[in-house]
Design a protein around this motif. Sequence first.
Motif, PDB file in Angstrom:
ATOM      1  N   ALA A 465      42.262  -9.755  -4.228  1.00  0.00           N
ATOM      2  CA  ALA A 465      41.586  -8.486  -4.522  1.00  0.00           C
ATOM      3  C   ALA A 465      42.380  -7.615  -5.489  1.00  0.00           C
ATOM      4  O   ALA A 465      41.810  -6.736  -6.160  1.00  0.00           O
ATOM      5  CB  ALA A 465      41.330  -7.721  -3.225  1.00  0.00           C
ATOM      6  N   LYS A 466      43.691  -7.850  -5.587  1.00  0.00           N
ATOM      7  CA  LYS A 466      44.531  -7.015  -6.464  1.00  0.00           C
ATOM      8  C   LYS A 466      44.495  -7.471  -7.922  1.00  0.00           C
ATOM      9  O   LYS A 466      44.995  -6.770  -8.799  1.00  0.00           O
ATOM     10  CB  LYS A 466      45.978  -7.054  -5.955  1.00  0.00           C
ATOM     11  N   ILE A 467      43.918  -8.637  -8.179  1.00  0.00           N
ATOM     12  CA  ILE A 467      44.002  -9.208  -9.533  1.00  0.00           C
ATOM     13  C   ILE A 467      43.189  -8.425 -10.559  1.00  0.00           C
ATOM     14  O   ILE A 467      43.735  -7.992 -11.591  1.00  0.00           O
ATOM     15  CB  ILE A 467      43.587 -10.694  -9.524  1.00  0.00           C
ATOM     16  N   PRO A 468      41.871  -8.214 -10.353  1.00  0.00           N
ATOM     17  CA  PRO A 468      41.054  -7.637 -11.433  1.00  0.00           C
ATOM     18  C   PRO A 468      41.499  -6.265 -11.909  1.00  0.00           C
ATOM     19  O   PRO A 468      41.360  -5.943 -13.091  1.00  0.00           O
ATOM     20  CB  PRO A 468      39.644  -7.576 -10.810  1.00  0.00           C
ATOM     21  N   GLU A 469      42.053  -5.461 -11.017  1.00  0.00           N
ATOM     22  CA  GLU A 469      42.440  -4.101 -11.402  1.00  0.00           C
ATOM     23  C   GLU A 469      43.619  -4.079 -12.372  1.00  0.00           C
ATOM     24  O   GLU A 469      43.967  -3.023 -12.910  1.00  0.00           O
ATOM     25  CB  GLU A 469      42.782  -3.281 -10.154  1.00  0.00           C
ATOM     26  N   ASN A 470      44.217  -5.229 -12.625  1.00  0.00           N
ATOM     27  CA  ASN A 470      45.358  -5.296 -13.544  1.00  0.00           C
ATOM     28  C   ASN A 470      45.002  -5.931 -14.885  1.00  0.00           C
ATOM     29  O   ASN A 470      45.885  -6.318 -15.646  1.00  0.00           O
ATOM     30  CB  ASN A 470      46.499  -6.065 -12.873  1.00  0.00           C
ATOM     31  N   THR A 471      43.720  -6.012 -15.180  1.00  0.00           N
ATOM     32  CA  THR A 471      43.278  -6.491 -16.488  1.00  0.00           C
ATOM     33  C   THR A 471      43.312  -5.341 -17.487  1.00  0.00           C
ATOM     34  O   THR A 471      42.793  -4.255 -17.210  1.00  0.00           O
ATOM     35  CB  THR A 471      41.849  -7.060 -16.410  1.00  0.00           C
ATOM     36  N   ALA A 472      43.910  -5.564 -18.640  1.00  0.00           N
ATOM     37  CA  ALA A 472      43.898  -4.579 -19.728  1.00  0.00           C
ATOM     38  C   ALA A 472      42.987  -5.043 -20.866  1.00  0.00           C
ATOM     39  O   ALA A 472      42.212  -4.263 -21.413  1.00  0.00           O
ATOM     40  CB  ALA A 472      45.313  -4.348 -20.249  1.00  0.00           C
ATOM     41  N   PHE A 473      43.083  -6.316 -21.236  1.00  0.00           N
ATOM     42  CA  PHE A 473      42.277  -6.885 -22.319  1.00  0.00           C
ATOM     43  C   PHE A 473      41.154  -7.684 -21.664  1.00  0.00           C
ATOM     44  O   PHE A 473      41.325  -8.842 -21.299  1.00  0.00           O
ATOM     45  CB  PHE A 473      43.154  -7.786 -23.190  1.00  0.00           C
ATOM     46  N   GLU A 474      40.001  -7.021 -21.475  1.00  0.00           N
ATOM     47  CA  GLU A 474      38.875  -7.637 -20.774  1.00  0.00           C
ATOM     48  C   GLU A 474      38.415  -8.900 -21.508  1.00  0.00           C
ATOM     49  O   GLU A 474      38.478  -8.970 -22.739  1.00  0.00           O
ATOM     50  CB  GLU A 474      37.719  -6.655 -20.669  1.00  0.00           C
ATOM     51  N   TRP A 475      37.894  -9.881 -20.753  1.00  0.00           N
ATOM     52  CA  TRP A 475      37.501 -11.152 -21.365  1.00  0.00           C
ATOM     53  C   TRP A 475      36.438 -10.970 -22.440  1.00  0.00           C
ATOM     54  O   TRP A 475      36.472 -11.617 -23.476  1.00  0.00           O
ATOM     55  CB  TRP A 475      37.022 -12.144 -20.300  1.00  0.00           C
ATOM     56  N   HIS A 476      35.496 -10.031 -22.234  1.00  0.00           N
ATOM     57  CA  HIS A 476      34.495  -9.830 -23.288  1.00  0.00           C
ATOM     58  C   HIS A 476      35.141  -9.256 -24.544  1.00  0.00           C
ATOM     59  O   HIS A 476      34.677  -9.524 -25.657  1.00  0.00           O
ATOM     60  CB  HIS A 476      33.324  -8.943 -22.810  1.00  0.00           C
ATOM     61  N   SER A 477      36.220  -8.489 -24.383  1.00  0.00           N
ATOM     62  CA  SER A 477      36.943  -7.986 -25.547  1.00  0.00           C
ATOM     63  C   SER A 477      37.762  -9.089 -26.205  1.00  0.00           C
ATOM     64  O   SER A 477      37.896  -9.135 -27.433  1.00  0.00           O
ATOM     65  CB  SER A 477      37.853  -6.823 -25.156  1.00  0.00           C
ATOM     66  N   VAL A 478      38.328  -9.975 -25.387  1.00  0.00           N
ATOM     67  CA  VAL A 478      39.040 -11.139 -25.929  1.00  0.00           C
ATOM     68  C   VAL A 478      38.091 -11.933 -26.835  1.00  0.00           C
ATOM     69  O   VAL A 478      38.446 -12.308 -27.963  1.00  0.00           O
ATOM     70  CB  VAL A 478      39.560 -12.040 -24.785  1.00  0.00           C
ATOM     71  N   CYS A 479      36.871 -12.167 -26.347  1.00  0.00           N
ATOM     72  CA  CYS A 479      35.875 -12.910 -27.139  1.00  0.00           C
ATOM     73  C   CYS A 479      35.400 -12.100 -28.331  1.00  0.00           C
ATOM     74  O   CYS A 479      35.246 -12.630 -29.442  1.00  0.00           O
ATOM     75  CB  CYS A 479      34.686 -13.285 -26.259  1.00  0.00           C
ATOM     76  N   GLY A 480      35.157 -10.811 -28.124  1.00  0.00           N
ATOM     77  CA  GLY A 480      34.658  -9.969 -29.202  1.00  0.00           C
ATOM     78  C   GLY A 480      35.640  -9.846 -30.352  1.00  0.00           C
ATOM     79  O   GLY A 480      35.260  -9.922 -31.530  1.00  0.00           O
ATOM     80  N   THR A 496      33.639  -3.415 -31.803  1.00  0.00           N
ATOM     81  CA  THR A 496      34.627  -2.383 -32.118  1.00  0.00           C
ATOM     82  C   THR A 496      34.501  -1.206 -31.157  1.00  0.00           C
ATOM     83  O   THR A 496      35.500  -0.712 -30.614  1.00  0.00           O
ATOM     84  CB  THR A 496      34.450  -1.902 -33.566  1.00  0.00           C
ATOM     85  N   LYS A 497      33.277  -0.777 -30.913  1.00  0.00           N
ATOM     86  CA  LYS A 497      33.032   0.336 -29.991  1.00  0.00           C
ATOM     87  C   LYS A 497      33.479  -0.030 -28.575  1.00  0.00           C
ATOM     88  O   LYS A 497      34.120   0.781 -27.885  1.00  0.00           O
ATOM     89  CB  LYS A 497      31.555   0.693 -30.005  1.00  0.00           C
ATOM     90  N   MET A 498      33.158  -1.237 -28.150  1.00  0.00           N
ATOM     91  CA  MET A 498      33.499  -1.682 -26.804  1.00  0.00           C
ATOM     92  C   MET A 498      35.010  -1.689 -26.593  1.00  0.00           C
ATOM     93  O   MET A 498      35.516  -1.170 -25.584  1.00  0.00           O
ATOM     94  CB  MET A 498      32.918  -3.079 -26.577  1.00  0.00           C
ATOM     95  N   ILE A 499      35.742  -2.262 -27.541  1.00  0.00           N
ATOM     96  CA  ILE A 499      37.203  -2.321 -27.408  1.00  0.00           C
ATOM     97  C   ILE A 499      37.794  -0.918 -27.437  1.00  0.00           C
ATOM     98  O   ILE A 499      38.693  -0.581 -26.651  1.00  0.00           O
ATOM     99  CB  ILE A 499      37.807  -3.212 -28.511  1.00  0.00           C
ATOM    100  N   ARG A 500      37.263  -0.078 -28.343  1.00  0.00           N
ATOM    101  CA  ARG A 500      37.782   1.289 -28.451  1.00  0.00           C
ATOM    102  C   ARG A 500      37.580   2.053 -27.135  1.00  0.00           C
ATOM    103  O   ARG A 500      38.461   2.788 -26.683  1.00  0.00           O
ATOM    104  CB  ARG A 500      37.089   2.017 -29.604  1.00  0.00           C
ATOM    105  N   GLU A 501      36.417   1.857 -26.509  1.00  0.00           N
ATOM    106  CA  GLU A 501      36.127   2.560 -25.254  1.00  0.00           C
ATOM    107  C   GLU A 501      37.001   2.072 -24.100  1.00  0.00           C
ATOM    108  O   GLU A 501      37.119   2.768 -23.082  1.00  0.00           O
ATOM    109  CB  GLU A 501      34.649   2.395 -24.898  1.00  0.00           C
ATOM    110  N   GLU A 502      37.606   0.890 -24.253  1.00  0.00           N
ATOM    111  CA  GLU A 502      38.428   0.329 -23.169  1.00  0.00           C
ATOM    112  C   GLU A 502      39.925   0.401 -23.477  1.00  0.00           C
ATOM    113  O   GLU A 502      40.739  -0.187 -22.756  1.00  0.00           O
ATOM    114  CB  GLU A 502      38.016  -1.120 -22.909  1.00  0.00           C
ATOM    115  N   LEU A 503      40.291   1.135 -24.526  1.00  0.00           N
ATOM    116  CA  LEU A 503      41.718   1.235 -24.880  1.00  0.00           C
ATOM    117  C   LEU A 503      42.534   1.881 -23.769  1.00  0.00           C
ATOM    118  O   LEU A 503      43.739   1.609 -23.637  1.00  0.00           O
ATOM    119  CB  LEU A 503      41.880   2.021 -26.183  1.00  0.00           C
ATOM    120  N   ASN A 504      41.900   2.721 -22.945  1.00  0.00           N
ATOM    121  CA  ASN A 504      42.639   3.362 -21.845  1.00  0.00           C
ATOM    122  C   ASN A 504      43.174   2.344 -20.838  1.00  0.00           C
ATOM    123  O   ASN A 504      44.111   2.631 -20.097  1.00  0.00           O
ATOM    124  CB  ASN A 504      41.741   4.371 -21.132  1.00  0.00           C
ATOM    125  N   LEU A 505      42.576   1.147 -20.805  1.00  0.00           N
ATOM    126  CA  LEU A 505      43.064   0.103 -19.901  1.00  0.00           C
ATOM    127  C   LEU A 505      44.472  -0.346 -20.270  1.00  0.00           C
ATOM    128  O   LEU A 505      45.182  -0.928 -19.440  1.00  0.00           O
ATOM    129  CB  LEU A 505      42.120  -1.098 -19.912  1.00  0.00           C
TER     130      LEU A 505
END
Length: 620
Positions: A465-480, A496-505
């Motif tokens: 359960a602790k694994i997903p909360e430690n993702t910074a570079f989401e898989w859809h961003s890896v692919c994008g 570009t918008k998606m990655i920018r919106e997830e930079l806080n990760l």
Amino acid sequence: MYLIPAPAKLEEREGSFLLSCETYLTVDPACSWKVNRQADLFNEEVKKILGYGAMLTRGCAQAGDIVIRQDDSAAPQSYVLDIAEDSITLTGEEAGLWYGMQTLRQILEQNGAILPCLHIEDAPDLPNRGYYFDCTRGRIPTMDWLKKLVDRMAYYKLNQLQLYIEHTYLFRGMTELWRDDTPLTAAEIMELDRYCLERGVELVPSLSSFGHLYKLLSTREYAHLCELEDSEKQPFSVRGRMAHHTINPADPESLVLIKKMIGEFMELFSSRQFNFCADETFDLGRGKSRALVEEKGKDHVYIGYIRELARFLIENGRRPMFWGDIIWGFPEMIKEMPEETICLNWGYLWNQREDETRWMYEAGAVQYCCPGCCSWNELVPLNWNAYNNIMRMCNYARKYNAIGVLNTDWGDYLHVCHPDFTAVGMIYGAAFSWNGNIPEYEEINRQISRLEYHDPTERLLEIVAKIPENTAFEWHSVCGYWEMKRGLEEFKEDYTKMIREELNLFDDVDEKNARLQNIEKELYGQIVRLESDRKGRVLPYAVAVKGIRLLNEAGKVAVAEDFGCTFTTMPDRWALAKELETWLYYYKEIYRSVSRESELRRIEDLVCWYGDFLRGKAKQ
């Protein structure tokens, strides 16, 4: 002692029953021969648990026997299990007897040969409890894994399996469709169908027929039937394969082709149901059918096309099913469909609303509620999201008189998630669709850790359960990012918008990576605590955790280079490239242990591209 699903009524009693090597398993003569075969399957499991089985026979029971009695007057799928000091008696309707055997298996696994006396009365809340597995978007499992999936489903009292197919069945003569894949064959599907039947699972065919026809409409033979022009000329995109490729309903040849494919496919199954999908027809009316849509309206064009498919299925003795996302926009038009039609009403948010289920109920639809295991776009599923989503959708099914739940496991973005990981979400669906008394998240995870993973500490899923909360570079961003940097322009702005919106990760990425290293160690440390037949279930998690950490590091390089982010520490790019490529080797080993090659090459291409990117030599 844990039982999943929890029985409707359980009464513990004093005493115990000894199941010795001399104990008889007696099938009453009134039982069907299907029950006889299932008693044999049950006894095979007893042998695995105890090292010996009972003495299987058919006839009149004696004192000290385990007795199986069929009662056709009992409620559908119900059973009564009595464990007394001098006998075990299982009584119920044919399907219910199989479910009672699974309950007895779970009791045996936790107590061994000395079983506690108890009385159970049980039946499911919902008659149809299914699991839907994506065999199209990147991963086609081996037959061995599919059979293990069916065994797992049976253990948790699920009774319907659907495999999502677009192009991954070997249609006769349609060689462009599957020539570069590893498709399922007719013989394999018929073999799996027989395997399912013996284990109380209905294998329902599912074939895309309107939207989501990427491979079919990219062939030279059938590209002219695509709603949009030049579909065969488009480069592969993990998003593009899902966003486009709707068949043109204005061309009569479209229905002719789809009916031909359905006609070939449906004959491989004993099921008298057929899911023709018809979801996410994003391009309808944007190209070749524009004039027809402007004349009749998109709703009428959509309903007219799927109504023809439903009628074709009914004429051939099948009950049609279709996904409900398009008809949500005009729910009253469900009345235009044959009354036998089942609307598969899906929704995957952790806080999924009930509106769509209510709309279809008020419109008079016969429906299933369809939650999800929340594994798509992830190396490790979002189990907390899945728990909440599945709980809500099962409750909506009860509230709005749905006739079933179909729990989905999609493979968007290359189906990178190991399919064994979604056993957790599958079990949530089995438990919550059977019994509305739903345990808390932490409690059901302890139960699953014990029953599914044979973990006596009951901690495995607590660690997972602790694994997903430690993702910074989401898989859809890896692919994008991979697609953007390779020059695929269509979705560049969205990516570009998606990655920018997830930079806080990335704000605490170094802390996340430190935690991931600790989680990886915890997982390896847990292996010794698991029983020998489950130890192999941990390594895929450990490898996935390392993959998340390495991609987080690669993501730091990516967002620093293209989004102006700065970090206290940066990885050695060449060393990271080698680590990623080493990780890929072990990922592929695990992938091939449960899946055919299918589209593994695309994951390989992606990781190799990141290796080159880190070395400063990535191809555009």
